[in-house]
Design an enzyme around this catalytic site. Structure first.
Site, PDB file in Angstrom:
ATOM      1  CE1 TYR A  23      29.481  46.115  41.282  1.00  0.00           C
ATOM      2  CE2 TYR A  23      31.049  44.668  42.376  1.00  0.00           C
ATOM      3  CZ  TYR A  23      29.756  45.110  42.197  1.00  0.00           C
ATOM      4  OH  TYR A  23      28.732  44.551  42.910  1.00  0.00           O
ATOM      5  CB  SER A  52      30.415  44.451  46.190  1.00  0.00           C
ATOM      6  OG  SER A  52      31.195  43.395  45.649  1.00  0.00           O
TER       7      SER A  52
END
Length: 295
Positions: free
Chosen positions: A160, A147
């Protein structure tokens, strides 16, 4: 590679988290190419629902397997050994399963961080390690969906981001370790893409600390406002991934990239991150270089 050649020698893809998001779209894209898919997810019911919607010509080339990437090494190895019985080989592993747990670091603590790492780090590594013996046989490929958040960890709700930064580092190590087996590794770093459920996890508020009230409210509101506004087209993203893995489309004739940055927002975040680091290096170079032993 021509389409007929692809059909004559189809690749076998094992995709985790295949019931939604990039995983679901990858299944469709890979099947459209003429390859075979072992689609895995925690919910077998959701997978079967996806398969039931496929054309018969595609449905014959997909197998489903219930797989929870947090089940631990032994159970996951058993599942991967089961997966190999479908077509006796695995050519491409796509580590797509993952989720984002939003919350403030002090409020969530290591309890939330461990939950986040169980899926996005330990689960990825368990699945990869269980699959590597078969990938060595096929000189296959490992794809890890990371990501752009790994480069934007200074924002709130970044349990995250921490997990993605960790799996980025592990993936880079795998790139080096697996080169001797002719196994290619691709680290995919998407920006924001309009997929279902990506912002579906509720914000962690079980341990509210008054000092964070204002920041939490702003962060929670921002998190809740993103869904449906993302500029990224997930169908185009998975097409790019398939092109790189197969050396087709826009990847034809180009060297293996190791990294695939997807989305203008991801590009901006990466450039900003390394721009800030370069600024620090330039401004503090005298300190950086002044810590060796005196000659």
């Amino acid at each position: 590679m021509a389409q007929s050649s692809s059909v004559d020698t189809p690749k076998v893809w094992l995709i985790t988290g295949a019931s939604s998001g990039f995983g679901k779209r990858l299944v469709i894209s890979v099947l459209a190419r003429g390859d075979r898919v072992i689609a895995t997810a925690r919910s077998l019911e959701k997978l079967e629902s996806i398969v039931s919607e496929l054309d018969a010509q595609h449905a014959d080339r997909v197998r489903t397997l219930q797989l929870d990437v947090t089940d631990g090494e032994e159970k996951i190895k058993t599942k991967i050994d089961q997966a190999i019985t479908f077509w006796k080989r695995i050519d491409v592993l796509v580590n797509n399963a993952g989720f984002g747990f939003p919350g403030m670091v002090e409020e969530g603590g290591t309890k939330v961080l461990r939950q986040q790492f169980d899926t996005n780090v330990f689960g990825v590594l368990d699945v990869t390690n269980a699959t590597l013996p078969y990938l060595r046989e096929s000189n296959g490929c490992v794809v890890v969906i990371g990501s752009r958040s790994a480069w934007k960890a200074e924002l709130p709700v970044r349990f995250y981001a921490a997990s993605k930064a960790a799996i980025h580092a592990i993936t880079e190590t795998l790139t080096t370790e697996l080169a001797q087996f002719n196994i290619k590794v691709l680290l995919v770093a998407p920006g924001s893409f309009r997929t279902e459920g990506i912002y579906g996890h509720s914000y962690f508020t079980d341990n509210p600390i008054p000092a964070y009230d204002k920041l939490r409210q702003v962060s929670e509101a921002r998190f809740g406002s993103i869904s449906g506004t993302e500029k990224g087209d997930p169908d185009k993203a998975v097409k790019a991934i398939v092109d790189v893995v197969t050396g087709e489309g826009r990847a034809k004739g180009r060297p293996w990239p190791n990294y695939l940055i997807l989305g203008e927002d991801a590009e901006i975040d990466l450039k900003n991150k390394y721009g800030r680091l370069m600024t620090v290096l330039d401004e503090w170079s005298d300190v950086t270089r002044a810590v060796n032993f005196d000659s």
